[in-house]
Design an enzyme around this catalytic site. Structure first.
Site, PDB file in Angstrom:
ATOM      1  N   GLY A   1      40.258  42.118  45.909  1.00 24.69           N
ATOM      2  CA  GLY A   1      39.353  42.617  46.922  1.00 24.69           C
ATOM      3  C   GLY A   1      39.167  41.527  47.918  1.00 24.69           C
ATOM      4  N   ALA A   2      40.328  40.638  48.321  1.00 27.31           N
ATOM      5  CA  ALA A   2      40.046  39.515  49.112  1.00 27.31           C
ATOM      6  C   ALA A   2      40.214  39.875  50.543  1.00 27.31           C
ATOM      7  CB  ALA A   2      41.017  38.467  48.706  1.00 27.31           C
ATOM      8  N   ASP A  52      45.760  48.536  43.042  1.00 24.81           N
ATOM      9  CA  ASP A  52      44.598  49.249  42.826  1.00 24.81           C
ATOM     10  C   ASP A  52      44.149  48.773  41.648  1.00 24.81           C
ATOM     11  OD1 ASP A  52      42.612  51.250  42.410  1.00 24.81           O
ATOM     12  OD2 ASP A  52      43.759  52.927  42.814  1.00 24.81           O
ATOM     13  N   TYR A  99      25.879  52.424  41.806  1.00 24.49           N
ATOM     14  CA  TYR A  99      26.201  50.926  42.322  1.00 24.49           C
ATOM     15  C   TYR A  99      25.368  49.801  40.922  1.00 24.49           C
ATOM     16  CZ  TYR A  99      26.883  46.702  44.916  1.00 24.49           C
ATOM     17  OH  TYR A  99      27.172  45.614  45.514  1.00 24.49           O
ATOM     18  N   ALA A 103      24.295  50.559  37.961  1.00 27.11           N
ATOM     19  CA  ALA A 103      24.744  50.592  36.821  1.00 27.11           C
ATOM     20  C   ALA A 103      26.079  50.004  36.570  1.00 27.11           C
ATOM     21  CB  ALA A 103      25.020  52.216  36.658  1.00 27.11           C
ATOM     22  N   LYS A 132      27.033  47.286  38.372  1.00 25.41           N
ATOM     23  CA  LYS A 132      26.722  45.839  38.599  1.00 25.41           C
ATOM     24  C   LYS A 132      26.393  45.156  37.314  1.00 25.41           C
ATOM     25  CE  LYS A 132      28.924  45.032  42.376  1.00 25.41           C
ATOM     26  NZ  LYS A 132      30.168  44.218  42.608  1.00 25.41           N
TER      27      LYS A 132
END
Length: 255
Positions: free
Chosen positions: A13-14, A64, A157, A159, A161
């Protein structure tokens, strides 16, 4: 520089925000960075351009991370091209906020699939590649909401993290004797596209409740990630480090 010139690092995810900042800082510190993206190729190419303009080395890698076959293909390419992986920064993630009583199971699962399952898949393949050299560093990107609880609407979110934190601590115990370190960085509010989209009044309110009086810049998170990934963090594993500017109580804010 923090890294030897033969260091190979993967950042998932860069394409923007924290991920882009991490990729740029790792490259600045000497690593060759594999810039992972899922859809936004132009943004990924911009990350590459910025790295190369600063004298760094980088390569694109579409995958993905929530899809097992796609992740296996990514790591097959890394193995064939480089024969090694020294650093993984498991950064890719999504948020799909909605209050629990109106949240569908698909929205809940999507966040867990990308944030939690994606972290699992990339870490698993990284360990398989790193263990042969008996060295490597993994940095997972969680969030302060995974420790303190999130804002209303963030049950999915938070949960995911929180799961990343527990996963990473356990993985650190599992792989430490193979010479692999695993740590987690948990940012608070950071100046990204997501927070910039908030109404100005809300941004001001949130910033006023942070000890340092402002949100973090993405590079301030990246500096810590690079330190943990490098030999300067050689005796740190299983740790969770918050980057929140001091004292923000997420659960105390009601929309």
């Amino acid at each position: 520089m923090l890294f030897p010139t033969d260091t190979v690092a993967l950042v998932t995810g860069a394409v923007k925000g924290i991920g882009r900042a991490v990729a740029m800082d790792l490259a600045h510190e000497g690593a060759e960075v594999i810039v992972n993206y899922r859809q936004d190729e132009e943004a990924a190419k911009e990350t590459i351009r910025l790295i190369e303009a600063a004298g760094g080395r980088a390569a694109l890698a579409k995958a993905d991370i929530a899809d097992e076959d796609s992740v296996r293909g990514l790591f097959k390419e890394i193995r064939e091209t480089y024969g090694r992986l020294d650093v993984l920064v498991a950064n890719a993630g999504v948020s799909r906020d909605r209050h629990l009583i109106t949240m569908g199971v698909d929205r809940f699962r999507e966040v867990l699939d990308v944030n939690m399952v994606g972290t699992f898949l990339t870490c698993r393949e990284a360990v398989r590649l790193m263990e042969h050299r008996r060295s490597g560093s993994i940095v997972t990107i969680s969030s302060a909401v995974g420790i303190h609880g999130g804002l209303p609407g963030q049950t999915n979110y938070a949960a995911s993290k929180g799961g990343i934190i527990a996963f990473s601590k356990t993985l650190a115990n599992e792989v430490s004797r193979r010479g692999i370190r695993v740590n987690t960085v948990a940012p608070g509010f950071v100046e990204t596209e997501m927070t910039n989209a908030l109404p100005a009044a809300r941004r001001k309110e949130y910033s006023s409740r942070i000890g340092l009086g402002r949100m973090a810049r993405p590079e301030e998170v990246a500096y810590l990630v690079s330190f943990l990934a490098s030999s300067r963090g050689s005796y740190i594993t299983g740790s969770v480090l918050e980057v929140h500017g001091g004292g923000f109580e997420y659960g105390a804010i009601i929309h």
